[in-house]
Design a protein around this motif. Structure first.
Motif, PDB file in Angstrom:
ATOM      1  N   GLY A  99       0.809  -1.211   0.000  1.00  0.00           N
ATOM      2  CA  GLY A  99       0.000   0.000   0.000  1.00  0.00           C
ATOM      3  C   GLY A  99       0.843   1.261   0.000  1.00  0.00           C
ATOM      4  O   GLY A  99       0.320   2.364   0.186  1.00  0.00           O
ATOM      5  N   ARG A 100       2.153   1.097  -0.205  1.00  0.00           N
ATOM      6  CA  ARG A 100       3.060   2.257  -0.225  1.00  0.00           C
ATOM      7  C   ARG A 100       3.308   2.723  -1.644  1.00  0.00           C
ATOM      8  O   ARG A 100       3.278   1.951  -2.593  1.00  0.00           O
ATOM      9  N   PRO A 123       7.906  -2.028   4.648  1.00  0.00           N
ATOM     10  CA  PRO A 123       7.889  -1.740   3.212  1.00  0.00           C
ATOM     11  C   PRO A 123       9.226  -1.224   2.670  1.00  0.00           C
ATOM     12  O   PRO A 123       9.667  -1.641   1.606  1.00  0.00           O
ATOM     13  N   SER A 124       9.872  -0.331   3.407  1.00  0.00           N
ATOM     14  CA  SER A 124      11.142   0.210   2.913  1.00  0.00           C
ATOM     15  C   SER A 124      12.219  -0.859   2.848  1.00  0.00           C
ATOM     16  O   SER A 124      13.005  -0.919   1.885  1.00  0.00           O
ATOM     17  N   ASP A 125      12.277  -1.738   3.854  1.00  0.00           N
ATOM     18  CA  ASP A 125      13.257  -2.833   3.832  1.00  0.00           C
ATOM     19  C   ASP A 125      12.956  -3.809   2.704  1.00  0.00           C
ATOM     20  O   ASP A 125      13.871  -4.308   2.034  1.00  0.00           O
ATOM     21  N   VAL A 174      16.653   2.978  -3.188  1.00  0.00           N
ATOM     22  CA  VAL A 174      15.413   3.645  -2.818  1.00  0.00           C
ATOM     23  C   VAL A 174      15.721   4.766  -1.818  1.00  0.00           C
ATOM     24  O   VAL A 174      16.553   4.608  -0.933  1.00  0.00           O
ATOM     25  N   GLU A 175      15.054   5.876  -2.005  1.00  0.00           N
ATOM     26  CA  GLU A 175      15.153   7.003  -1.080  1.00  0.00           C
ATOM     27  C   GLU A 175      13.752   7.347  -0.605  1.00  0.00           C
ATOM     28  O   GLU A 175      12.827   7.468  -1.410  1.00  0.00           O
ATOM     29  N   GLU A 176      13.588   7.478   0.708  1.00  0.00           N
ATOM     30  CA  GLU A 176      12.280   7.822   1.258  1.00  0.00           C
ATOM     31  C   GLU A 176      12.167   9.338   1.373  1.00  0.00           C
ATOM     32  O   GLU A 176      12.959   9.986   2.057  1.00  0.00           O
ATOM     33  N   SER A 194       4.474  10.436   2.436  1.00  0.00           N
ATOM     34  CA  SER A 194       5.824  10.003   2.089  1.00  0.00           C
ATOM     35  C   SER A 194       5.775   9.162   0.829  1.00  0.00           C
ATOM     36  O   SER A 194       4.748   8.568   0.496  1.00  0.00           O
ATOM     37  N   ALA A 195       6.893   9.122   0.134  1.00  0.00           N
ATOM     38  CA  ALA A 195       7.006   8.312  -1.071  1.00  0.00           C
ATOM     39  C   ALA A 195       8.355   7.616  -1.077  1.00  0.00           C
ATOM     40  O   ALA A 195       9.350   8.152  -0.566  1.00  0.00           O
ATOM     41  N   LEU A 196       8.388   6.435  -1.638  1.00  0.00           N
ATOM     42  CA  LEU A 196       9.629   5.694  -1.812  1.00  0.00           C
ATOM     43  C   LEU A 196      10.061   5.892  -3.258  1.00  0.00           C
ATOM     44  O   LEU A 196       9.424   5.401  -4.178  1.00  0.00           O
TER      45      LEU A 196
END
Length: 208
Positions: free
Chosen positions: A36-37, A60-62, A75-77, A84-86
């Protein structure tokens, strides 16, 4: 202009991911559906690239970082207010080299821990008269807690003997590996027990 998904509210809770190796664009679609990100990326950037598989429970980021391993992308958050966006972008050559070194080190840690884990589990099984018998095959699944203790042990394939099945699960639940699992260890762990003639370990004979 970038293609991708509109930014959504930040969520860092761990989720269960099951993303196989596939074209990167398709993997990013599956990542977005699972997490859902948002995942913002240039369509030209992902063409011809293949995602690394992601199986297990991660934030999600990992999960996205694992998915991008070996692609030359990072990837940069990016956070703006409550959104927020990845963002997926090209990695610098130095970062690619560093990531390759880190991947190799992580793989070495997982291999070493896997060997230790198997040795601890097999020692425990050999210490139990029922579990130590060498004429059966079984499939077990379990987690390893941060403390190094085996948890959530379950039998996926019966040995054909209820008493032995119970002994296997009971013994496994008492196993203490002695070290925390590395973060790259894929969990849950699945262990196949085979008879010695089929390649399984052999319990040492006890001295009389």
């Amino acid at each position: 202009m970038e293609d991708g998904y509109a930014a959504q509210a930040n969520s860092s809770a761990p989720l269960d991911f099951d993303i196989p190796t596939q074209p990167l664009a398709a993997a990013l679609d599956q990542f977005a559906a699972t997490s859902g990100r948002s995942a913002l990326f240039s369509s030209t950037l992902v063409v011809g690239r293949t995602a690394s598989p992601v199986h297990g429970r991660y934030t999600p980021s990992d999960a996205l970082r694992r998915l991008l391993e070996g692609t030359g992308l990072v990837v940069e958050e990016v956070t703006t207010g409550s959104l927020s966006a990845l963002v997926v972008k090209q990695a610098s050559p130095e970062l690619v080299a560093s990531a390759a070194t880190q991947r190799a080190a992580a793989q070495d840690r997982v291999r070493a821990y896997d060997s230790l884990l198997q040795a601890r589990v097999w020692a425990a099984l050999c210490a139990d008269p029922e579990a130590a018998r060498q004429d059966y095959q079984s499939l077990l699944r379990f987690q390893v807690a941060p403390s190094g203790r085996v948890t959530d042990a379950e039998l996926l394939d019966s040995t054909g003997d209820r008493r032995r099945d119970a002994a296997l699960v009971s013994t496994l639940r008492r196993v203490q590996i002695g070290r925390s699992p590395p973060p790259d260890l894929v969990q849950p762990v699945t262990l196949l027990i085979l008879p010695p003639q089929d390649g399984g370990p052999v319990c040492a004979e006890k001295a009389e």
